[in-house]
Scaffold this motif. Structure first.
Motif, PDB file in Angstrom:
ATOM      1  N   UNK A 112     -38.842 -44.279  10.720  1.00 39.43           N
ATOM      2  CA  UNK A 112     -37.726 -45.094  10.243  1.00 39.43           C
ATOM      3  C   UNK A 112     -38.044 -45.745   8.899  1.00 39.43           C
ATOM      4  N   UNK A 113     -39.326 -46.076   8.700  1.00 38.73           N
ATOM      5  CA  UNK A 113     -39.740 -46.738   7.458  1.00 38.73           C
ATOM      6  C   UNK A 113     -40.021 -45.743   6.343  1.00 38.73           C
ATOM      7  N   UNK A 114     -39.845 -44.450   6.613  1.00 39.78           N
ATOM      8  CA  UNK A 114     -40.048 -43.436   5.590  1.00 39.78           C
ATOM      9  C   UNK A 114     -41.498 -43.092   5.329  1.00 39.78           C
ATOM     10  N   UNK A 115     -42.381 -43.406   6.273  1.00 35.44           N
ATOM     11  CA  UNK A 115     -43.797 -43.068   6.126  1.00 35.44           C
ATOM     12  C   UNK A 115     -44.075 -41.698   6.751  1.00 35.44           C
ATOM     13  N   UNK A 116     -45.182 -41.105   6.339  1.00 33.93           N
ATOM     14  CA  UNK A 116     -45.574 -39.782   6.841  1.00 33.93           C
ATOM     15  C   UNK A 116     -46.840 -39.931   7.677  1.00 33.93           C
ATOM     16  N   UNK A 117     -46.724 -40.042   9.002  1.00 40.90           N
ATOM     17  CA  UNK A 117     -47.908 -40.178   9.845  1.00 40.90           C
ATOM     18  C   UNK A 117     -48.583 -38.838  10.104  1.00 40.90           C
ATOM     19  N   UNK A 118     -49.912 -38.825   9.983  1.00 41.19           N
ATOM     20  CA  UNK A 118     -50.744 -37.675  10.322  1.00 41.19           C
ATOM     21  C   UNK A 118     -51.625 -38.081  11.492  1.00 41.19           C
ATOM     22  N   UNK A 119     -51.519 -37.348  12.594  1.00 41.69           N
ATOM     23  CA  UNK A 119     -52.183 -37.698  13.841  1.00 41.69           C
ATOM     24  C   UNK A 119     -53.443 -36.865  14.002  1.00 41.69           C
ATOM     25  N   UNK A 120     -54.559 -37.522  14.318  1.00 42.13           N
ATOM     26  CA  UNK A 120     -55.855 -36.860  14.413  1.00 42.13           C
ATOM     27  C   UNK A 120     -56.371 -36.883  15.837  1.00 42.13           C
ATOM     28  N   UNK A 121     -56.699 -35.714  16.341  1.00 34.41           N
ATOM     29  CA  UNK A 121     -57.392 -35.637  17.611  1.00 34.41           C
ATOM     30  C   UNK A 121     -56.482 -35.779  18.810  1.00 34.41           C
ATOM     31  N   UNK A 122     -57.094 -35.828  19.995  1.00 36.91           N
ATOM     32  CA  UNK A 122     -56.319 -35.914  21.228  1.00 36.91           C
ATOM     33  C   UNK A 122     -55.940 -34.548  21.744  1.00 36.91           C
ATOM     34  N   UNK A 123     -55.541 -34.501  23.008  1.00 39.70           N
ATOM     35  CA  UNK A 123     -55.121 -33.237  23.619  1.00 39.70           C
ATOM     36  C   UNK A 123     -53.711 -32.880  23.172  1.00 39.70           C
ATOM     37  N   UNK A 124     -53.381 -31.595  23.309  1.00 43.32           N
ATOM     38  CA  UNK A 124     -52.146 -31.086  22.718  1.00 43.32           C
ATOM     39  C   UNK A 124     -50.892 -31.648  23.374  1.00 43.32           C
ATOM     40  N   UNK A 125     -50.993 -32.163  24.594  1.00 44.78           N
ATOM     41  CA  UNK A 125     -49.819 -32.730  25.264  1.00 44.78           C
ATOM     42  C   UNK A 125     -49.295 -33.966  24.555  1.00 44.78           C
ATOM     43  N   UNK A 126     -50.082 -34.575  23.654  1.00 44.73           N
ATOM     44  CA  UNK A 126     -49.604 -35.727  22.897  1.00 44.73           C
ATOM     45  C   UNK A 126     -48.470 -35.348  21.952  1.00 44.73           C
ATOM     46  N   UNK A 127     -48.266 -34.053  21.768  1.00 44.31           N
ATOM     47  CA  UNK A 127     -47.080 -33.593  21.030  1.00 44.31           C
ATOM     48  C   UNK A 127     -45.814 -34.126  21.672  1.00 44.31           C
ATOM     49  N   UNK A 128     -45.844 -34.280  23.004  1.00 46.06           N
ATOM     50  CA  UNK A 128     -44.669 -34.807  23.710  1.00 46.06           C
ATOM     51  C   UNK A 128     -44.367 -36.235  23.254  1.00 46.06           C
ATOM     52  N   UNK A 129     -45.401 -37.066  23.123  1.00 45.50           N
ATOM     53  CA  UNK A 129     -45.191 -38.424  22.628  1.00 45.50           C
ATOM     54  C   UNK A 129     -44.710 -38.433  21.200  1.00 45.50           C
ATOM     55  N   UNK A 130     -45.256 -37.524  20.378  1.00 45.51           N
ATOM     56  CA  UNK A 130     -44.794 -37.385  18.997  1.00 45.51           C
ATOM     57  C   UNK A 130     -43.311 -37.021  18.966  1.00 45.51           C
ATOM     58  N   UNK A 131     -42.911 -36.086  19.819  1.00 42.57           N
ATOM     59  CA  UNK A 131     -41.519 -35.650  19.887  1.00 42.57           C
ATOM     60  C   UNK A 131     -40.606 -36.781  20.342  1.00 42.57           C
ATOM     61  N   UNK A 132     -41.055 -37.598  21.286  1.00 40.60           N
ATOM     62  CA  UNK A 132     -40.232 -38.698  21.785  1.00 40.60           C
ATOM     63  C   UNK A 132     -39.904 -39.710  20.685  1.00 40.60           C
ATOM     64  N   UNK A 133     -40.732 -39.763  19.650  1.00 46.26           N
ATOM     65  CA  UNK A 133     -40.484 -40.686  18.548  1.00 46.26           C
ATOM     66  C   UNK A 133     -39.227 -40.395  17.763  1.00 46.26           C
ATOM     67  N   UNK A 134     -38.588 -39.247  18.036  1.00 46.35           N
ATOM     68  CA  UNK A 134     -37.361 -38.863  17.330  1.00 46.35           C
ATOM     69  C   UNK A 134     -36.118 -39.026  18.193  1.00 46.35           C
ATOM     70  N   UNK A 135     -36.293 -39.527  19.387  1.00 48.64           N
ATOM     71  CA  UNK A 135     -35.168 -39.609  20.324  1.00 48.64           C
ATOM     72  C   UNK A 135     -34.089 -40.562  19.840  1.00 48.64           C
ATOM     73  N   UNK A 136     -34.485 -41.605  19.119  1.00 48.73           N
ATOM     74  CA  UNK A 136     -33.515 -42.626  18.703  1.00 48.73           C
ATOM     75  C   UNK A 136     -32.666 -42.181  17.517  1.00 48.73           C
ATOM     76  N   UNK A 137     -33.076 -41.119  16.833  1.00 46.26           N
ATOM     77  CA  UNK A 137     -32.344 -40.680  15.640  1.00 46.26           C
ATOM     78  C   UNK A 137     -30.988 -40.093  16.025  1.00 46.26           C
ATOM     79  N   UNK A 138     -30.014 -40.326  15.167  1.00 53.62           N
ATOM     80  CA  UNK A 138     -28.667 -39.810  15.439  1.00 53.62           C
ATOM     81  C   UNK A 138     -28.525 -38.406  14.879  1.00 53.62           C
TER      82      UNK A 138
END
Length: 382
Positions: free
Chosen positions: A112-138
């Motif tokens: 929302x703030x226009x930043x570009x987050x780069x995520x390091x490490x963790x298991x691949x299922x964290x993609x689900x949490x990354x994807x959930x971050x877009x749920x609020x967008x219209x």
């Protein structure tokens, strides 16, 4: 929102004192003593020491994000302003599901703030949490994934990193407009799953296709809003630090090329690197490969063109006529970058036309009198 409550600081040694002022570490503002003012950054790094979604993790596994950082901080700074801040490591939730929701909230705030987050490490299922971050967008979003396998196993006895894609596709509300997977290996993919994804008009590219048509992958990644890269897509010789090492896959150089394409994508608003297992990493080779991939992503970010005005002199417009439907197709070429876009009209007339990334080959296909496959795929989604 005070983002600092979600993060733990990095150890002062080795992240508090850069080895070389001209290195990446000399230009980053890491969370060591005080939480950085992330609002003045363009790119933010986030470590994800969360491996409960994978099998057989050890105590050393959780050092993955910091080991990638160590290699990244030693690289020399590239071009561009490099207004980058390292927010430290995301504090895991009590349960794995809590981590997904915590990651969702962080991604939501940063995007929302226009930043570009780069995520390091963790298991691949964290993609689900990354994807959930877009749920609020219209709006709907496009997910690009680079992985050697299709993580579509049925939930049950399998680890979450084996079926997170299944959760994404079934998520309600459904805001996934498109999905592309690059680098999968046929002998690791179930034929029924492949057929199902193709029926959903998703784009799937085998590792051989990626290698032979690398330039054609650029428009595929240019349409993504978020991207997830599993280290398992890279061959063991270049990335031994992975749970299911394979002698076949992308080379480190090919992985960096894809990250360069992704970074240049003006539309891409988050990028995650997953699956690193440091306890299996010989001489930190995988950490070095991943750090270089992050470097190319950032370097690509600083080559972005900004807002695209297809009616300006920045673009050359081409028109191709057909005898059938469509009767005409429009293409746009950027004079400076030589990248191509294609206009896809809704044949029912109910929706406004879409201008989507394409390749020069798509234009040549249309000139030869054939409708490009990318145009057909977009039509099925409109």
């Amino acid at each position: 929102m005070n983002l600092s409550i979600f993060f733990e600081p990095l150890p002062e040694d080795p992240f508090g004192y850069p080895e070389n002022p001209k290195s990446v570490g000399g230009y980053l503002a890491p969370f060591v003593h005080s939480f950085p003012d992330w609002r003045s950054a363009q790119v933010v790094l986030i470590g994800l020491p969360e491996y409960r979604g994978t099998a057989a993790a050890t105590e050393h596994t959780y050092q993955g994000p910091n080991l990638i950082r160590q290699q990244l901080y030693r690289l020399m700074k590239g071009s561009g302003a490099w207004l980058i801040m390292d927010l430290g490591n995301l504090l895991p939730g009590i349960q794995l599901e809590d981590t997904y929701l915590r990651l969702k909230e962080v991604i939501e705030i940063l995007v929302d703030a226009g930043k570009f987050p780069i995520l390091l490490g963790g298991s691949h299922d964290l993609t689900y949490g990354q994807f959930l971050g877009y749920e609020h967008l219209a709006k709907t979003v496009h997910l690009a994934m680079i992985d050697s396998k299709l993580d579509m196993e049925e939930a049950g006895n399998t680890a979450p990193d084996q079926h997170h894609l299944h959760r994404i596709l079934l998520h309600d509300p459904n805001y996934l407009f498109g999905f592309s997977q690059l680098g999968y290996q046929t002998y690791l993919a179930d034929a029924t799953t492949l057929a199902t994804l193709e029926k959903l008009h998703f784009e799937l590219f085998r590792v051989g296709q990626v290698r032979q048509q690398m330039q054609e992958m650029e428009p595929v990644l240019r349409q993504a809003d978020l991207m997830s890269f599993d280290v398992s897509a890279i061959r063991h010789q270049d990335a031994p630090g992975q749970q299911e090492a394979n002698p076949f896959g992308l080379t480190g150089e090919e992985a960096c090329q894809l990250c360069w394409y992704a970074g240049q994508n003006d539309q891409l608003s988050s990028l995650g690197f997953y699956g690193y297992r440091p306890e299996l990493d010989y001489r930190h080779l995988t950490a070095t490969t991943l750090a270089t991939m992050v470097w190319y992503s950032i370097e690509g970010f600083y080559q972005r063109q900004g807002n695209l005005d297809f009616g300006s002199n920045q673009f050359i417009k081409f028109s191709v006529g057909f005898h059938d439907n469509p009767s005409k197709m429009y293409f746009f070429k950027n004079r400076h970058t030589e990248k191509w876009w294609m206009q896809v009209d809704d044949l029912t007339g109910e929706r406004a036309p879409l201008i989507v990334p394409c390749s020069y080959q798509d234009y040549l296909t249309a000139v030869d009198g054939e409708v490009p496959n990318r145009w057909i795929l977009m039509q099925t989604k409109m």
